[in-house]
Design a protein around this motif. Structure first.
Motif, PDB file in Angstrom:
ATOM      1  N   ALA A  48       0.828  -1.202   0.000  1.00 56.80           N
ATOM      2  CA  ALA A  48       0.000   0.000   0.000  1.00 56.80           C
ATOM      3  C   ALA A  48       0.867   1.258   0.000  1.00 56.80           C
ATOM      4  O   ALA A  48       0.564   2.244  -0.680  1.00 56.80           O
ATOM      5  N   ARG A  49       1.969   1.224   0.747  1.00 58.74           N
ATOM      6  CA  ARG A  49       2.841   2.399   0.831  1.00 58.74           C
ATOM      7  C   ARG A  49       3.420   2.777  -0.521  1.00 58.74           C
ATOM      8  O   ARG A  49       3.503   3.963  -0.864  1.00 58.74           O
ATOM      9  N   ILE A  50       3.810   1.779  -1.317  1.00 56.79           N
ATOM     10  CA  ILE A  50       4.436   2.076  -2.610  1.00 56.79           C
ATOM     11  C   ILE A  50       3.406   2.231  -3.728  1.00 56.79           C
ATOM     12  O   ILE A  50       3.770   2.570  -4.855  1.00 56.79           O
ATOM     13  N   GLY A  51       2.138   1.980  -3.450  1.00 57.39           N
ATOM     14  CA  GLY A  51       1.109   2.200  -4.449  1.00 57.39           C
ATOM     15  C   GLY A  51       0.759   1.000  -5.290  1.00 57.39           C
ATOM     16  O   GLY A  51       0.040   1.127  -6.284  1.00 57.39           O
ATOM     17  N   LEU A  52       1.239  -0.183  -4.904  1.00 53.13           N
ATOM     18  CA  LEU A  52       0.862  -1.390  -5.639  1.00 53.13           C
ATOM     19  C   LEU A  52      -0.606  -1.719  -5.410  1.00 53.13           C
ATOM     20  O   LEU A  52      -1.285  -2.231  -6.295  1.00 53.13           O
ATOM     21  N   VAL A  53      -1.092  -1.448  -4.204  1.00 55.76           N
ATOM     22  CA  VAL A  53      -2.515  -1.582  -3.894  1.00 55.76           C
ATOM     23  C   VAL A  53      -3.007  -0.255  -3.328  1.00 55.76           C
ATOM     24  O   VAL A  53      -2.219   0.558  -2.827  1.00 55.76           O
ATOM     25  N   ASN A  54      -4.314  -0.057  -3.406  1.00 52.39           N
ATOM     26  CA  ASN A  54      -4.881   1.169  -2.852  1.00 52.39           C
ATOM     27  C   ASN A  54      -4.866   1.170  -1.330  1.00 52.39           C
ATOM     28  O   ASN A  54      -4.588   2.201  -0.702  1.00 52.39           O
ATOM     29  N   ARG A  55      -5.184  -0.006  -0.759  1.00 50.22           N
ATOM     30  CA  ARG A  55      -5.311  -0.066   0.687  1.00 50.22           C
ATOM     31  C   ARG A  55      -5.167  -1.499   1.165  1.00 50.22           C
ATOM     32  O   ARG A  55      -5.617  -2.428   0.485  1.00 50.22           O
ATOM     33  N   ALA A  56      -4.557  -1.672   2.329  1.00 56.09           N
ATOM     34  CA  ALA A  56      -4.521  -2.961   3.016  1.00 56.09           C
ATOM     35  C   ALA A  56      -5.473  -2.885   4.197  1.00 56.09           C
ATOM     36  O   ALA A  56      -5.446  -1.906   4.955  1.00 56.09           O
ATOM     37  N   VAL A  57      -6.311  -3.898   4.344  1.00 57.26           N
ATOM     38  CA  VAL A  57      -7.343  -3.877   5.380  1.00 57.26           C
ATOM     39  C   VAL A  57      -7.326  -5.205   6.133  1.00 57.26           C
ATOM     40  O   VAL A  57      -6.786  -6.206   5.639  1.00 57.26           O
ATOM     41  N   PRO A  58      -7.903  -5.256   7.336  1.00 56.08           N
ATOM     42  CA  PRO A  58      -8.006  -6.545   8.029  1.00 56.08           C
ATOM     43  C   PRO A  58      -8.698  -7.580   7.138  1.00 56.08           C
ATOM     44  O   PRO A  58      -9.628  -7.255   6.399  1.00 56.08           O
ATOM     45  N   ALA A  59      -8.223  -8.805   7.198  1.00 56.99           N
ATOM     46  CA  ALA A  59      -8.722  -9.847   6.299  1.00 56.99           C
ATOM     47  C   ALA A  59     -10.233 -10.007   6.375  1.00 56.99           C
ATOM     48  O   ALA A  59     -10.895 -10.231   5.345  1.00 56.99           O
ATOM     49  N   ASP A  60     -10.795  -9.848   7.576  1.00 55.60           N
ATOM     50  CA  ASP A  60     -12.237 -10.032   7.708  1.00 55.60           C
ATOM     51  C   ASP A  60     -13.036  -8.840   7.204  1.00 55.60           C
ATOM     52  O   ASP A  60     -14.268  -8.863   7.187  1.00 55.60           O
ATOM     53  N   ARG A  61     -12.345  -7.791   6.750  1.00 57.79           N
ATOM     54  CA  ARG A  61     -13.011  -6.617   6.188  1.00 57.79           C
ATOM     55  C   ARG A  61     -12.841  -6.512   4.681  1.00 57.79           C
ATOM     56  O   ARG A  61     -13.439  -5.645   4.048  1.00 57.79           O
ATOM     57  N   LEU A  62     -12.032  -7.381   4.095  1.00 54.38           N
ATOM     58  CA  LEU A  62     -11.691  -7.244   2.683  1.00 54.38           C
ATOM     59  C   LEU A  62     -12.929  -7.315   1.785  1.00 54.38           C
ATOM     60  O   LEU A  62     -13.103  -6.473   0.890  1.00 54.38           O
ATOM     61  N   ASP A  63     -13.777  -8.308   1.990  1.00 50.52           N
ATOM     62  CA  ASP A  63     -14.970  -8.446   1.158  1.00 50.52           C
ATOM     63  C   ASP A  63     -15.825  -7.186   1.210  1.00 50.52           C
ATOM     64  O   ASP A  63     -16.304  -6.700   0.176  1.00 50.52           O
ATOM     65  N   ALA A  64     -16.033  -6.653   2.395  1.00 50.48           N
ATOM     66  CA  ALA A  64     -16.888  -5.480   2.550  1.00 50.48           C
ATOM     67  C   ALA A  64     -16.279  -4.250   1.893  1.00 50.48           C
ATOM     68  O   ALA A  64     -16.988  -3.454   1.244  1.00 50.48           O
ATOM     69  N   VAL A  65     -14.970  -4.077   2.044  1.00 47.85           N
ATOM     70  CA  VAL A  65     -14.300  -2.910   1.458  1.00 47.85           C
ATOM     71  C   VAL A  65     -14.378  -2.956  -0.061  1.00 47.85           C
ATOM     72  O   VAL A  65     -14.687  -1.947  -0.724  1.00 47.85           O
ATOM     73  N   VAL A  66     -14.132  -4.125  -0.643  1.00 50.01           N
ATOM     74  CA  VAL A  66     -14.203  -4.259  -2.104  1.00 50.01           C
ATOM     75  C   VAL A  66     -15.640  -4.090  -2.586  1.00 50.01           C
ATOM     76  O   VAL A  66     -15.899  -3.420  -3.597  1.00 50.01           O
TER      77      VAL A  66
END
Length: 272
Positions: free
Chosen positions: A186-204
């Motif tokens: 996330a810091r280098i911009g490869l992904v927009n955001r890193a989130v807790p695994a149990d929140r990934l589905d909801a964030v996407v």
């Protein structure tokens, strides 16, 4: 849910589709389905994914695409066993042409594509993440371009990686071949955001839902313009973007959107 197009029904070793598709509320979720091989990009899997993306590009009911992986990994890159089983120049050339076409398709289809990364994404799998328009990952995800460790520099993944992150960050990944964590990605911009695994589905789901609620014409115009202008020098980019905005202003969806904003009401998109 739409039926999976016949072209995508390529059986894996378990006689299951190599790509699963689920459509809901304007969002098509494509799941790489070779969990026993950590979703390695075999010729068959790339063909199945290509078929799905081609179909989605023509599907006006789809406003956004989510790309995910079955099992513990997102995608471990090319299928090295398959590659070594046919050590022929023509086969290698065909494989990398196929992969390049697939990556270009991700960038060129009308709909924004979101990578949902829950596990490792390495080599061509990391390339796929870098190619997607947006990417979100679980805090347990890991990324690498480790080809240098086995004598095969990640040259094609380098194309997408070097356009997604800064030069020094890309070269460090390519030259060292080490895994990096979700926060570093996330810091280098490869992904927009890193989130807790149990929140990934909801964030996407939230991001995809917001995209799906917007004008499909505007999304298509904007995605194409983004990738075209970024390769131009700044003066050419402004000239091109001005032409795009002029054409966009003449679209019915732009008229509707602006009028709805001024009238303080929700817009009704027609896709024209």
């Amino acid at each position: 849910m739409n039926d999976t197009p016949p072209a995508a029904r390529v059986p894996n070793s378990d006689d299951a589709p190599l790509v699963l598709r689920e459509d809901r509320d304007g969002v098509a979720t494509l799941t790489l389905n070779r969990p026993q091989a950590r979703n390695a990009l075999s010729v068959g899997l790339m063909g199945a994914l290509q078929a799905e993306l081609d179909a989605i590009h023509q599907d006006s009911t789809v406003r956004a695409v989510v790309l995910s992986g079955a099992g513990s990994a997102f995608c471990a890159g090319h299928d090295l066993k398959e590659m070594r089983a046919n050590p022929d120049r023509a086969a290698y050339e065909s494989l990398f042409v196929q992969c390049s076409k697939l990556m270009l398709t991700v960038s060129r289809i009308r709909q924004p594509v979101i990578a949902k990364v829950h596990g490792i994404a390495t080599a061509a799998g990391c390339q796929l993440v870098a190619t997607c328009d947006l990417a979100y990952c679980a805090d347990t995800a890991r990324f690498a371009t480790p080809g240098v460790n086995i004598g095969l520099f990640c040259s094609t993944p380098m194309v997408a990686l070097s356009r997604a992150v800064g030069r020094k960050a890309a070269m460090e990944m390519l030259l060292l071949g080490d895994l990096i964590g979700a926060d570093e990605a996330a810091r280098i911009g490869l992904v927009n955001r890193a989130v807790p695994a149990d929140r990934l589905d909801a964030v996407v789901a939230e991001a995809a839902g917001k995209i799906a609620a917007k004008s499909p014409l505007t999304l298509a115009i904007g995605k194409e313009a983004f990738y075209r202008q970024i390769e131009l020098d700044v003066e050419e980019a402004y000239a091109y973007a001005a032409r795009v905005m002029t054409e966009n202003m003449l679209a019915r969806d732009a008229e509707e959107g602006i009028d709805a904003f001024l009238q303080k009401r929700p817009p009704v998109w027609c896709g024209q």
